[in-house]
Motif scaffolding. Structure first.
Motif, PDB file in Angstrom:
ATOM      1  N   VAL A 155     -58.476 -49.515  22.210  1.00 42.92           N
ATOM      2  CA  VAL A 155     -59.245 -50.541  21.498  1.00 42.92           C
ATOM      3  C   VAL A 155     -59.444 -51.813  22.310  1.00 42.92           C
ATOM      4  O   VAL A 155     -59.850 -52.842  21.772  1.00 42.92           O
ATOM      5  CB  VAL A 155     -58.570 -50.888  20.148  1.00 42.92           C
ATOM      6  CG1 VAL A 155     -58.561 -49.676  19.233  1.00 42.92           C
ATOM      7  CG2 VAL A 155     -57.154 -51.417  20.360  1.00 42.92           C
ATOM      8  N   SER A 186     -64.089 -52.874  23.718  1.00 44.66           N
ATOM      9  CA  SER A 186     -63.552 -52.154  22.561  1.00 44.66           C
ATOM     10  C   SER A 186     -62.894 -50.843  22.941  1.00 44.66           C
ATOM     11  O   SER A 186     -62.586 -50.013  22.092  1.00 44.66           O
ATOM     12  CB  SER A 186     -64.661 -51.893  21.530  1.00 44.66           C
ATOM     13  OG  SER A 186     -65.615 -50.983  22.043  1.00 44.66           O
ATOM     14  N   ARG A 216     -69.342 -47.408  24.360  1.00 43.88           N
ATOM     15  CA  ARG A 216     -67.936 -47.061  24.147  1.00 43.88           C
ATOM     16  C   ARG A 216     -67.635 -45.590  24.410  1.00 43.88           C
ATOM     17  O   ARG A 216     -66.624 -45.265  25.037  1.00 43.88           O
ATOM     18  CB  ARG A 216     -67.508 -47.446  22.732  1.00 43.88           C
ATOM     19  CG  ARG A 216     -66.070 -47.055  22.407  1.00 43.88           C
ATOM     20  CD  ARG A 216     -65.690 -47.450  20.987  1.00 43.88           C
ATOM     21  NE  ARG A 216     -64.588 -46.638  20.498  1.00 43.88           N
ATOM     22  CZ  ARG A 216     -63.302 -46.948  20.618  1.00 43.88           C
ATOM     23  NH1 ARG A 216     -62.966 -48.070  21.223  1.00 43.88           N
ATOM     24  NH2 ARG A 216     -62.360 -46.154  20.139  1.00 43.88           N
TER      25      ARG A 216
END
Length: 548
Positions: A155, A186, A216
């Motif tokens: 994360v 992220s 991501r």
């Protein structure tokens, strides 16, 4: 040091197809139902025999392998680990005391269980940092001869731990740090693996990414350059996929001298990518046969299970048998757990066994699955670093036999969760001899062993066969000498895909890369005396020069 005359053979592509031989695994009578739940297969006491390791909060439970294939249990108490290897476990001797240390990757942080140097105890070292760990690895990131640690962050930007040379690891986060190894804010970083994908004799790092939107979930490749810096090149080389994946299996699946990759899907479809030989990749999924594997999951590991000289893939309890040409025959194995487990030679007979977790209805227990083997030949190689890290992690090993050439990179941490052997295993098929083994160490040293004994284990200490002083030559001219920035090269030899390396007078590698022109830019290094080495598939040449 013994002086020897050597001819390095070019790494030729193997285009023939060997019919894949399937293997049978037999469940061992040994039941490993110790308190620990997260496990690996790795030598823990420095005898190069793979042991079985499992972890609990206050114990490291080791089943030490004996020479006869039996085990001796040692349940070693530890102080309570702040973090548990729920997501991954990595292993290596990062403090160079002859015993293996462990990394626990948890959802809230990282714990190191460092050997106390006696073989019967560990020192628990945990940091206060909040790290949502995924795959972890030991690797010498700054190439100073000491093993560092890398941990994927789910994360946030990735984290790494630099070894100060005394076995102390300093926490760093990638965002704004010295090394660009995944700074996406992220995270989404899941399955890291360190390989030399572009054959420039240093290790790069691929990350299989999973979940989310935008960038991501896009897989990334961090390429190391000659100065030790990393640049993300996934899109440039054809590996920037948004496939839902937790891990990949890297190996030379067509035995042509470069690393290909199977990107295993955790949902959707698997992909097979062929290295074009220039550091770019081609999607060959449709012709490879991997689409026949419908089962998805998180664990993918390259291993030659049947010792035929062609790498196979363990994928979530299944084996894709390699045919030596980037095609596979899929065989469903019901004897392995869904998540594969740890792999290594657990009876020292030259084939790869498995240690997996089985639910017996009242809880998880550990099971050893022994590979019944066949008549194919093999060799195991133990890399013992001196200038490089003690495990030789990051080394490239090439072997030449009559029918094929093969390569492996020494790695700590493959697949997603488990730890597998640090010993390097090659199947030889029906070839009854090895012409040569070449080891390219992370330090830049090269060892060459001719005609080693097969069906045995070979331990190679870095520097035991070849040193820089053995190869100073007159047919490589460097000028101007001294130089300030550019070193011009002249040689009478026709070089094929040469690699250059620059060493300082202590033998430390300070520059390296592919030699694409007849010049080397030495402006990044400080003034002093150096040695330049040029290596291709047939020649090793070194020459001294001075940087002003």
């Amino acid at each position: 040091m013994k002086k020897i005359t050597l001819l390095l053979l070019p790494l030729l592509a193997f285009t023939g197809v060997f019919e894949a031989q399937t293997v049978i695994f037999t469940q061992d009578a040994t039941t490993i139902d110790e308190s620990g739940t997260f496990r690996g297969v790795v030598d823990m006491n420095g005898d190069f025999l793979d042991d079985v390791v499992s972890i609990s909060t206050t114990n490291v439970n080791i089943f030490y392998q004996n020479n006869d294939g039996s085990f001796t249990e040692a349940n070693i108490a530890t102080t309570a680990a702040d973090f548990f290897p729920f997501w991954s476990m990595a292993a290596a001797d990062y403090n160079r005391d002859g015993f293996t240390d462990l990394l626990y990757g948890d959802g809230n942080g990282v714990t190191f269980m460092r050997s106390n140097g006696t073989g019967n105890g560990f020192i628990e070292v945990s940091g206060p940092e909040d790290v949502f760990s995924q795959r972890s690895n030991f690797i010498d990131i700054d190439n100073d001869g000491n093993l560092d640690a890398f941990v994927c962050h789910d994360v946030a930007p990735n984290v790494y731990y630099i070894n100060d040379g005394s076995g102390n690891l300093q926490f760093n986060q990638v965002n704004g740090s010295n090394f660009n190894l995944g700074d996406f804010p992220s995270g989404g970083h899941y399955g890291s693996v360190w390989i030399d994908y572009d054959n420039d004799r240093d290790v790069d790092m691929f990350i299989a990414k999973c979940g989310g939107s935008g960038d991501r979930p896009a897989n990334v490749m961090h390429r190391r350059d000659a100065d030790g810096n990393f640049t993300e090149v996934g899109e440039l080389i054809g590996l920037r996929d948004e496939i839902q994946t937790w891990s990949s299996a890297w190996g030379d699946f067509d035995n042509d001298g470069d690393m290909d990759v199977f990107v295993g899907a955790s949902s959707g479809s698997h992909k097979m990518m062929e290295n074009n030989g220039d550091g770019t990749f081609l999607d060959i999924t449709l012709d490879s046969g991997v689409s026949a594997l419908a089962q998805t999951g998180i664990e993918n590991t390259p291993i030659d299970f049947n010792n035929d000289g062609n790498l196979d893939i363990a994928s979530n309890g299944n084996i894709l048998y390699g045919n030596g040409d980037n095609t596979f025959t899929t065989i469903d194995l019901n004897v392995l757990s869904f998540n594969n487990g740890g792999f290594g030679d657990l009876d020292n007979d030259g084939d790869i066994d498995a240690f997996a977790v089985e639910d017996n209805g009242s809880g998880n227990i550990g099971r050893i699955y022994r590979n019944n083997g066949n008549d194919n030949n093999w060799i195991k190689i133990n890399t013992i670093g001196t200038d490089s890290n003690i495990n030789g992690i990051g080394a490239r090993i090439e072997i030449v036999t009559e029918s094929r050439n093969q390569i492996r990179d020494v790695r700590s941490g493959e697949g997603f969760r488990y730890m597998s052997s640090l010993n390097t295993h090659f199947g030889l098929g029906t070839d009854d001899a090895i012409e040569s083994i070449t080891i390219y160490w992370p330090s830049g040293n090269i060892d060459i062993i001719e005609n080693p004994t097969i069906n045995s284990t070979l331990s190679v200490v870095e520097g035991q066969t070849l040193g820089l002083e053995d190869t100073l030559v007159s047919n490589l001219i460097v000028y101007p000498n001294p130089t300030t920035e550019i070193l011009n090269l002249s040689t009478t030899l026709n070089l094929e895909n040469p690699i250059y390396t620059v060493f300082d007078v202590s033998g430390k590698r300070v520059l390296n890369g592919k030699l694409n022109t007849t010049t080397v830019d030495v402006s990044p290094i400080t003034a002093g005396n150096y040695i330049l080495r040029i290596v291709d598939g047939r020649n090793i040449m070194t020459q001294k020069f001075i940087k002003k």
